[in-house]
Design an enzyme around this catalytic site. Structure first.
Site, short mmCIF file in Angstrom:
data_model
loop_
_atom_site.label_atom_id
_atom_site.label_comp_id
_atom_site.label_asym_id
_atom_site.label_seq_id
_atom_site.Cartn_x
_atom_site.Cartn_y
_atom_site.Cartn_z
CD GLU A 49 -22.65 6.84 -17.24
OE1 GLU A 49 -22.77 6.62 -15.99
OE2 GLU A 49 -23.05 5.87 -18.19
CG ASP A 77 -1.86 -1.29 1.19
OD1 ASP A 77 -2.19 -1.67 0.25
OD2 ASP A 77 -2.04 -1.78 2.38
O1 FUB Z 1 -3.20 -3.78 2.63
C1 FUB Z 1 -4.47 -3.94 3.18
C2 FUB Z 1 -5.48 -3.67 2.12
O2 FUB Z 1 -5.28 -4.17 0.99
C3 FUB Z 1 -5.59 -2.19 1.63
O3 FUB Z 1 -6.18 -1.57 2.71
C4 FUB Z 1 -6.24 -2.28 0.41
O4 FUB Z 1 -6.01 -1.25 -0.47
C5 FUB Z 1 -5.51 -3.62 -0.23
O5 FUB Z 1 -4.35 -3.40 -0.87
#
Ligand code: FUB
Length: 457
Positions: free
Chosen positions: A199, A33
């Protein structure tokens, strides 16, 4: 015999690839992340952290880490800058998910989701902490806290800050100037739900029988050349990365397509962060290469890319090579933290109040590499701070690769404890110009020593 010869050939063929390997950018921990922040000529990269041991076959995440780079190839480990223990109003011991940090008026605001407890905020006077909880409760006061994950925040040119988040919907609040409260006069007590139309966020292919938009989670919100971008993980598991743009910070959003497709070595989740730094654009994401394909042990990687002339984002291919060219050289004549690493094999970092972060778990044959080191007119001496409770070992200083020319060997003896730090030094061969340098660690079985910093003279 035949098998040994085949293995040798595979190794010889892989050598150039390993020498080029820059991804994932952290090898000492599993990181996920990515949330890069540019501040004062430095990229600070905040990550979540997948533990080495996964509990109950689910995300096992206790703290948030920070790394920094001035050159985009060498990353300095600042350790765990915040953890679930920062929050005394809840008792979760797991769930430190995707963070985002932003600077305002010299203060650093770290927005974090605690899975199942909603979104919280921490504040610090420095990008690497210490962070404290300024409000003593969750920041986003919603009735859907299980969906309140993955905060992303940007400050518009008029000073208004927006915080977006959510899975599988996208919500936002308009943050007040204090960055730790929000305008309650809009939306539902301050929380605005974005309309999830095809959209705006693409049309889901309906393969799970539920038609909808592609938007899933992991939003990354920013403004560039008067266009607002929302990058996000799309279409559930496995996720790809898609994006939408808008002429205003609050929409209407228009779906623009895929950025990073699914690929075997990517994890079942993906999560993007984008920055411009020293004239280049960089796309951060996570994959599962380092763990050999474990989706709960991910690693942050980065690719350099160029926006198209109309501001659209091209498809970005995940690579092992990552960033090929540094944007600055590393000065080895000033103390270099040993945890400043372009690539390492077999090492870990640890931290304590005396030394800060240092490199540990060093065994025979492990090494660390730093790239683009400006040796200038050449150095005569290598110095380092080390500690060892075992028999010690040696540091070989090698040019360009772990097998490269040996510039010198420094002896490390026992110091009587893993935290008994002492200086070691030795002569090295004079080499001029810009090179990669490798510290190759040699010794007998078991842990050899810890190293806190090194420098050339
Ligand atoms: O790392 C835990 C969760 O998995 C994150 O909050 C999401 O974005 C995904 O990467």
């Amino acid at each position: 015999m035949k098998t040994k010869i085949t293995m040798l050939w595979i190794l010889i063929l892989l050598m150039p690839m390993l020498a080029l390997a820059q991804n994932p950018i952290v090898q000492t921990f599993f990181t996920a992340d990515p949330a890069p922040m540019v501040y004062d000529g430095t990229v600070y990269l905040y990550t979540s952290h997948d533990e080495d041991s996964t509990v109950n076959n689910f995300f096992t995440m206790y703290d948030w880490r920070c790394y920094s780079s001035k050159d985009m190839v060498n990353w300095t480990d600042h350790g765990a800058v915040a953890s679930l223990k920062n929050f005394t109003w809840m008792d979760k011991t797991n769930g430190a998910w995707a963070p985002h940090c932003i600077e305002r008026n010299g203060k650093f605001y770290l927005y974090v989701p605690i899975h199942g407890e909603g979104i919280a905020v921490l504040v610090s006077d420095a990008p690497t902490g210490p962070f404290i909880d300024p409000i003593g409760k969750r920041l986003i006061d919603s009735d859907h806290i299980w969906q309140d994950i993955d905060p992303t925040v940007a400050i518009d040119d008029d000073g208004q800050a927006y915080l977006y988040w959510g899975n599988p919907k996208l919500w936002y609040v308009s943050l007040n100037d204090d960055m730790v409260s929000y305008d309650r006069s809009i939306g539902d007590n301050g929380i605005v739900t974005k309309e999830m139309s095809p959209e705006a966020f693409g049309s889901k292919d309906g393969r799970d029988g539920k038609p909808g938009t592609t938007y899933t989670e992991g939003p990354w919100f920013f403004k560039r050349n008067n266009l607002y971008y929302m990058i996000y993980a799309a279409e559930g598991i496995p996720e790809y990365i898609a994006y939408s743009t808008s002429p205003s910070p609050v929409g209407p959003w228009t779906y623009k397509g895929h950025i990073m497709e699914r690929a075997d070595h990517l994890a079942f989740t993906n999560h993007a962060g984008i920055i411009d730094f020293k004239g280049n654009s960089y796309f951060f994401y996570h994959d599962q290469d380092l763990s050999g394909g474990k989706g709960f042990q991910r690693s942050v990687s980065v690719e350099q890319f160029e926006y198209n002339a109309d501001g659209s984002i091209p498809t970005i291919i995940p690579t092992k090579a990552g960033v090929k060219k540094s944007v600055a050289n590393l000065n080895p004549f000033k103390r270099v933290e040993a945890e400043t690493i372009a690539w390492s094999e077999g090492l870990k970092t640890a931290e304590n109040s005396q030394t800060g972060v240092y490199v540990t778990k060093i065994e025979n044959g492990n090494y660390l590499k730093v790239r683009s080191v400006d040796l200038g007119k050449g150095a005569k001496t290598f110095e380092a701070s080390v500690a060892s409770a075992s028999q010690g070992g040696k540091i070989e200083i090698r040019l360009d690769s772990p097998e490269g020319e040996l510039l010198g060997t420094i002896e490390v003896k026992s110091t009587g404890g893993w935290q008994n730090w002492t200086g070691v030094k030795g002569k090295i061969k004079k080499v001029t110009g810009v090179h990669d340098l490798c510290l190759v660690f040699k010794g007998s079985d078991g842990e050899l020593f810890n190293i806190d910093w090194w420098m050339l003279k």
